[in-house]
Design an enzyme around this catalytic site. Structure first.
Site, short mmCIF file in Angstrom:
data_model
loop_
_atom_site.label_atom_id
_atom_site.label_comp_id
_atom_site.label_asym_id
_atom_site.label_seq_id
_atom_site.Cartn_x
_atom_site.Cartn_y
_atom_site.Cartn_z
N ASP A 1 -0.64 13.32 30.41
CA ASP A 1 -1.36 12.82 29.24
C ASP A 1 -2.65 12.13 29.68
OD1 ASP A 1 -1.46 11.85 26.37
OD2 ASP A 1 -1.35 9.93 27.42
N GLU B 1 -4.06 17.13 30.64
CA GLU B 1 -4.83 17.00 29.41
C GLU B 1 -6.18 16.46 29.86
OE1 GLU B 1 -4.24 15.16 24.97
OE2 GLU B 1 -3.81 13.85 26.67
#
Length: 682
Positions: free
Chosen positions: A333, A369
């Site tokens: 993330d 990401e």
């Protein structure tokens, strides 16, 4: 680090560079009553350690840290606050929100510079010593090659909570994830990997609890070494391992979405739960080393992976999940945060170097990401191999093309061939582009074709949260519709998006529920919706769409030309004198530069072969026709005399049939053709 079983008991090891003393608090079963408080008497460097003779698995414990309370110098020690072990393998009890959790006195005119002397033990879960043994029954990782990988992004609870076949007490748990009914659905689809939204231990944010909501997505990790207990029936660690074992037995990999960029302690106004109380100045990136926190993740704080102890903790965590829990990969993330050095983001950052050299992590999949909200935060294509990256350029390009935006032919062409403009450098592979149309963050596929305006009112933020520009198209009616024409148009749009995804080079990812028509009612930021908004409606599943998705994945599996590891640039093959890529207009001719710059150019053909450089002997050829226009007369390439029509999204159930060299393409459709070779030809 953490609690480790020894022949005589349990050894506890905790990092703190700036504490003046640490204490181990032992609790009776259940964690309500403290039975002993032991000072850490041994210290090796900045690691404090103590062995408790006679201690066994199941022991409940917490930590307390002595040291300066001087926020302006970066220190927030408060011995009155019971702390979680950063390396705890399990928690017992739930967090009870109270002002006593704060290191400062709430309401004081001195704000966070004040000091709170209330004991927080009653409100904090207790860390638990665990027995790590588990019968893996000979489990082996599937080791699916990147080129064969199809990812299914799912949430443990949302995927399983409403499944009618599962026992009620099992729904929403790790055990449900490994249940034969869920695994059979995944196998029927043909996906090769499940990418789970965060399962690291986390808490429900105070502002959500006040509104009667929960942190559903879990992007606020506090326990990097333990499965979140809310997804367990009894024993989270054992049940998680059981789910991994069951998925592996079915040939399905498990990828974890991990959040190492920040913790759930928030900014200076947040609670003191673990890292802040053990060594705030070491664990977090502070503005000029002082009172305030860097906020590159947008959540109040940023973990400092340039600090050796923090880097070690993250690496220990990754190794733990691979070696002890047998997971197959990680999706990072806000991955840009992890590569941000003092001078900015760098592909040579210490964290990336540590990852790439670690023998325990050599076989796992790494996915970034590639953005955050910090300066220079958008880094799509900048991560080093072997990373894959979520490709939002692919997502937006496909959405806009099928919405009907003008001038998107060049963009579609780039995305169909794995976005070489972003990824073809430093010996990266085409599979580095993780392609998707929808993910947990944003509209589901169903909502993408049903809404143009987000509807996030259930989040309690007056619809201010979530993205406003979703490149969506409601096909003529906002929200659900019973109009047969609207429903048919939406179904076709979904099939076109999914077909384009599965016919593209790169690594495809689909969002759980998109294959059965799951809607979130237009909520494009359902992070706090642990309810039927996010839970898949299996009872009303669109089984015809699921069958179509399975067909697409099977086509991709059957034809290596659709999933090549190397980039394609139209190079001529020595064996047959044909380029590995030939772009065509609907009439079969090669587009001119003027065609590519024509805003109305929307019927695009792609004659595709195996790479001229890396697969010179392969003969597999396919022809993809994407018609984003109205009804169009098409001419198939004269390279072959006869073609078989493998796929027509306007006829999702139609079998493969031989077709004429010229045919009429329906409006808004995707087609796939395979040459029929003369008997005896290869």
């Amino acid at each position: 680090m953490g609690a480790s079983l020894t022949p005589g008991g349990v050894n506890f090891a905790v990092f703190s560079a700036h504490a003046t003393g640490l204490e181990l608090c032992l609790y009776a079963p259940g964690g309500r009553h403290e039975v002993a408080r032991l000072p850490f008497k041994d210290r090796t460097g900045d690691v404090w350690h103590i062995e408790v003779v006679g201690a066994r698995p199941g022991l409940h414990y917490g930590l307390r840290a002595h040291g300066p309370y001087d926020p302006e110098a970066g220190h927030r020690f408060n011995v009155n606050k019971l702390l979680l072990d950063p390396y705890a393998r399990a928690w017992s009890g739930k967090l009870r929100w109270s002002d006593a959790l704060m290191g400062y006195r709430v309401g004081s005119p001195r704000a966070d510079l004040s000091f709170d002397n209330r004991d927080s033990a009653f409100a904090v879960p207790k860390s638990v010593v665990v027995d790590p043994t588990f019968d893996w029954m000979g489990d082996q990782p599937p080791l699916t090659p990147w080129s064969d990988t199809v990812i299914y992004e799912a949430h443990v609870r949302a995927l399983t909570m409403n499944h009618p076949v599962l026992p009620h007490g099992m729904r929403g748990t790790y055990a449900a994830l490994g249940h034969p009914a869920i695994i059979e659905h995944l196998r029927r689809l043909g996906v090769t990997a499940v990418e789970l939204l965060p399962v690291h231990g986390y808490f429900d944010d105070r502002f959500l609890v006040a509104k009667g909501l929960r942190n559903h997505w879990g992007y606020n990790s506090m326990g990097f070494f333990q499965p979140e207990p809310r997804y367990a029936q009894r024993d989270a660690l054992t049940e998680f391992k059981g789910a991994v074992r069951a998925l592996h037995k079915a040939g399905i990999e498990v990828i974890l979405d991990v959040v190492y960029n920040h913790s759930g302690e928030g900014d200076e106004w947040g609670p003191t739960l673990s890292f802040r109380g053990l060594d705030n100045a070491s664990y977090y990136r502070l503005v000029h080393g002082g009172r305030h926190y860097m906020n590159d993740a947008g959540t109040g704080n940023t973990l400092d992976l340039t600090h050796p102890a923090v880097l070690r903790m993250v690496m220990d965590s990754l190794r733990y999940w691979v070696e002890d829990c047998h997971v197959d990969g990680f999706r990072f993330d806000l991955g840009t945060v992890l590569g941000r050095e003092p001078t900015g983001f760098s592909p040579q950052a210490g964290f990336f170097a540590a990852l790439r050299q670690d023998p325990a992590l050599q076989h796992v999949k790494l996915i970034a990401e590639p953005w955050d909200i910090g300066l220079g935060g958008y880094q799509l294509g900048a991560f080093p191999p072997p990373f894959g990256e979520w490709n939002d350029k692919y997502r937006d390009g496909l959405r806009r093309f099928w919405r009907g935006d003008a001038g998107l032919a060049p963009e579609l062409a780039r995305r169909l061939l794995a976005s070489a403009d972003k990824f073809d450098h430093h010996r990266r592979r085409a599979t580095a582009s993780v392609n998707y149309v929808a993910s947990h963050d944003g509209f589901t596929l169903e909502d993408l074709v049903s809404f143009t305006i987000k509807r996030n009112f259930a989040n309690g933020e007056d619809n201010r949260d979530g993205h406003d520009d979703n490149h969506a198209d409601n096909m003529g009616v906002e929200g659900p519709s019973s109009n047969p024409e609207i429903c048919a148009a939406r179904d076709l749009r979904k099939r076109n998006l999914l077909a384009t995804l599965m016919l593209s080079q790169g690594t495809p990812m689909i969002l759980a529920g998109d294959e059965i028509g799951h809607s979130q009612g237009g909520n494009n930021n359902a992070y706090a919706q642990d309810n039927d908004i996010t839970r898949l409606d299996w009872v009303h599943a669109d089984t015809r769409l699921a069958t179509f998705v399975a067909r697409l994945i099977r086509l991709r599996s059957d034809h290596p030309v659709l999933r090549q590891p190397h980039f394609l640039h139209g190079k001529v093959r020595d064996t047959d004198g044909q380029p590995d890529v030939i772009w065509r207009r609907a009439d079969g001719e090669v587009p001119s530069p003027g065609d590519w710059h024509n805003p109305a150019f929307r019927a695009i053909g792609l004659e595709l072969r195996m790479s001229a450089t890396f697969s010179p002997d392969a003969t597999d050829t396919l022809y993809i026709l994407i018609n984003g226009d109205g009804p169009t007369r098409a001419v198939l390439p004269k390279t072959f005399a006869r073609w078989r029509h493998l796929l027509d999204t306007t006829r999702p159930d139609a079998p493969a049939t031989e077709c004429r060299a010229e045919l009429d393409l329906p409006a808004q459709s995707v087609h796939l053709f395979q040459p029929i070779l003369p008997e005896g030809a290869t």
